[in-house]
Design an enzyme around this catalytic site. Sequence first.
Site, PDB file in Angstrom:
ATOM      1  N   HIS A   1       0.834  -1.206   0.000  1.00 24.39           N
ATOM      2  CA  HIS A   1       0.000   0.000   0.000  1.00 24.39           C
ATOM      3  C   HIS A   1       0.869   1.257   0.000  1.00 24.39           C
ATOM      4  CE1 HIS A   1      -3.230  -2.765   1.189  1.00 24.39           C
ATOM      5  NE2 HIS A   1      -4.044  -1.839   0.723  1.00 24.39           N
TER       6      HIS A   1
ATOM      7  N   LYS B   1      -0.598   4.888   4.516  1.00 21.08           N
ATOM      8  CA  LYS B   1      -1.519   3.943   5.186  1.00 21.08           C
ATOM      9  C   LYS B   1      -1.085   3.771   6.640  1.00 21.08           C
ATOM     10  CE  LYS B   1      -3.833  -0.515   4.821  1.00 21.08           C
ATOM     11  NZ  LYS B   1      -5.135   0.058   5.204  1.00 21.08           N
TER      12      LYS B   1
END
Length: 231
Positions: free
Chosen positions: A123, A127
């Site tokens: 990600h 995040k």
Amino acid sequence: MRQLRAILIGAQGRMGRAVAEIAAKENVTIVAASEAAEVLIDFSAASATGEICEKALAQKLPVVIGTTGHDGKQQDEIARVAKVVPVVLASNFSVGVNVLFWLTEQAAKALGDKVDFEIVEAHHRWKKDAPSGTAKALAEILQKSRGQKNWRHGREGMIGARGTEEIGIHSIRGGDIVGEHTVILAGDGERLELTHRAASRETFARGALRAARWVVGQPPRIYSMRDVLGL
Ligand code: NAD
């Protein structure tokens, strides 16, 4: 499509902005007041759960929760609300990922006891939680397929031979990666890898709005995106 009125929590965030953009194209009006809404959509932070649950209970509003990283207490709060209003709780609203859930279940069953399970997720650098909610959902599916298994978050040092009870989970963070998940089922002489890559947040936003339309009128309980999709 009939008009749907929704409250959006986290509207200024990356996902909130994506939901608002798709909502405008799908006849979903984002409203500010609970009295005018039919459903509440949450893409904010796990710490907002208490507040969101109170709002949903006060106005008897169905809820779509996309936020991830809830701790035990926050999960209990969601379970309490789901006794009164329907809740869709999904770590990932993309249709492709929900097909990945289904495929993972089938692959784990079909390949039997001899394969080792590993999950790799990637990600963007902003995040906040790790591993991703989707990686945890995949680990739970693998866990169920073969009884109790231990989650192993990364490896370092003299770790010795891999235990057969382990499910390895590895998180990559960097750049603007929207979200990638690979399930590796490694046996002797062969390896199966199932990968999903999201190219934009639009897929999550579309899925969340589909869930929002679906959840209105459902009986109270916690639903998954697989329930919404009938998978
Ligand atoms: P973000 O940080 O860009 O946005 C979060 C927004 O929520 C911010 O605008 C922040 O100000 C707001 N916020 C924080 N606490 C709040 C509170 N108490 N009340 C109201 N608003 C509050 O994050 P993001 O990338 O948009 O992700 C949001 C959440 O959605 C994360 O938990 C992420 O993991 C999750 N997510 C889920 C899916 C899915 O398909 N389920 C997909 C992508 C992201």
